[in-house]
Design a protein around this motif. Sequence first.
Motif, PDB file in Angstrom:
ATOM      1  N   LEU A  77     -41.152 -32.372 -62.578  1.00 59.99           N
ATOM      2  CA  LEU A  77     -41.126 -33.459 -63.558  1.00 59.99           C
ATOM      3  C   LEU A  77     -40.430 -34.694 -62.997  1.00 59.99           C
ATOM      4  O   LEU A  77     -40.829 -35.825 -63.287  1.00 59.99           O
ATOM      5  N   SER A  78     -39.409 -34.494 -62.175  1.00 59.81           N
ATOM      6  CA  SER A  78     -38.725 -35.643 -61.591  1.00 59.81           C
ATOM      7  C   SER A  78     -39.654 -36.392 -60.641  1.00 59.81           C
ATOM      8  O   SER A  78     -39.562 -37.615 -60.513  1.00 59.81           O
ATOM      9  N   GLU A  79     -40.548 -35.673 -60.002  1.00 63.65           N
ATOM     10  CA  GLU A  79     -41.540 -36.333 -59.149  1.00 63.65           C
ATOM     11  C   GLU A  79     -42.460 -37.217 -59.984  1.00 63.65           C
ATOM     12  O   GLU A  79     -42.870 -38.292 -59.551  1.00 63.65           O
ATOM     13  N   ARG A  80     -42.766 -36.761 -61.199  1.00 66.95           N
ATOM     14  CA  ARG A  80     -43.603 -37.552 -62.096  1.00 66.95           C
ATOM     15  C   ARG A  80     -42.912 -38.857 -62.500  1.00 66.95           C
ATOM     16  O   ARG A  80     -43.562 -39.872 -62.715  1.00 66.95           O
ATOM     17  N   LEU A  81     -41.588 -38.829 -62.591  1.00 66.16           N
ATOM     18  CA  LEU A  81     -40.838 -40.034 -62.956  1.00 66.16           C
ATOM     19  C   LEU A  81     -41.063 -41.175 -61.972  1.00 66.16           C
ATOM     20  O   LEU A  81     -41.079 -42.341 -62.351  1.00 66.16           O
TER      21      LEU A  81
ATOM     22  N   ALA B 297     -37.085 -28.846 -63.533  1.00 64.48           N
ATOM     23  CA  ALA B 297     -37.067 -30.311 -63.502  1.00 64.48           C
ATOM     24  C   ALA B 297     -37.686 -30.894 -62.241  1.00 64.48           C
ATOM     25  O   ALA B 297     -38.143 -32.048 -62.262  1.00 64.48           O
ATOM     26  N   ALA B 298     -37.723 -30.133 -61.160  1.00 59.60           N
ATOM     27  CA  ALA B 298     -38.196 -30.688 -59.880  1.00 59.60           C
ATOM     28  C   ALA B 298     -39.581 -31.335 -59.975  1.00 59.60           C
ATOM     29  O   ALA B 298     -39.740 -32.505 -59.592  1.00 59.60           O
TER      30      ALA B 298
ATOM     31  N   ALA C 200     -36.794 -41.471 -68.749  1.00 63.77           N
ATOM     32  CA  ALA C 200     -36.248 -40.359 -67.962  1.00 63.77           C
ATOM     33  C   ALA C 200     -35.763 -39.227 -68.871  1.00 63.77           C
ATOM     34  O   ALA C 200     -35.989 -38.050 -68.581  1.00 63.77           O
TER      35      ALA C 200
ATOM     36  N   HIS D 107     -32.821 -26.884 -63.077  1.00 61.08           N
ATOM     37  CA  HIS D 107     -33.125 -27.660 -61.869  1.00 61.08           C
ATOM     38  C   HIS D 107     -34.485 -27.283 -61.296  1.00 61.08           C
ATOM     39  O   HIS D 107     -35.229 -28.145 -60.826  1.00 61.08           O
TER      40      HIS D 107
ATOM     41  N   MET E 297     -37.082 -35.423 -68.682  1.00 59.06           N
ATOM     42  CA  MET E 297     -36.140 -34.337 -68.391  1.00 59.06           C
ATOM     43  C   MET E 297     -35.989 -33.400 -69.604  1.00 59.06           C
ATOM     44  O   MET E 297     -35.773 -32.212 -69.447  1.00 59.06           O
TER      45      MET E 297
ATOM     46  N   VAL F  14     -32.417 -45.054 -56.545  1.00 58.86           N
ATOM     47  CA  VAL F  14     -31.221 -44.218 -56.709  1.00 58.86           C
ATOM     48  C   VAL F  14     -30.009 -44.909 -56.078  1.00 58.86           C
ATOM     49  O   VAL F  14     -28.924 -44.944 -56.666  1.00 58.86           O
TER      50      VAL F  14
ATOM     51  N   ALA G 258     -38.098 -44.697 -54.506  1.00 53.23           N
ATOM     52  CA  ALA G 258     -37.255 -43.822 -55.333  1.00 53.23           C
ATOM     53  C   ALA G 258     -35.852 -43.731 -54.744  1.00 53.23           C
ATOM     54  O   ALA G 258     -34.854 -43.809 -55.478  1.00 53.23           O
TER      55      ALA G 258
END
Length: 160
Positions: A129-133, A126-127, A36, A123, A40, A146, A142
Amino acid sequence: MTADVPPRTTARATDRPGDTSPFALGLLLRRAHWHAAAVMGEALRPLGIELRHFAVLIVLVDRGPTVQRDLAAETGSDKAGIMRIVDDLESKGLAVRKPVPGDRRARAVEITPRGIELFDAAHVLAAPLSERLVAELAPGDAEQLVDLLTRFVYPADGKA
């Protein structure tokens, strides 16, 4: 085997999928953090900051002006490390140190308007890229992850 050494009753830590050792969860969380943080970090790179800088900005946005001692505690940094991070943020115009009324030695760190702009821009970057996580997870996983991690880090009994 000597009498002082207990027999091996659990698996040894391997840091691989299927590890059943008592260290498995911690090792898996460490790998998840590395993954992560790398993803990020990609979002922050174009903005000229690193995750350690962003961690301080998160605290400043959440708590407002904060003394360096508390920033170190909140970000898991040491005294020297937090000083370097704040120096970096100041040199980039993202934060400033201000005197603390009633304490001549203490300085509170405060985010600047430029720091808030960068925080918001991070932010946006990152949006995707966070989907790629979580791309390999099934729908709903997901959110469940969380939820589980939130309960792990912030237990209901308050004993983290």
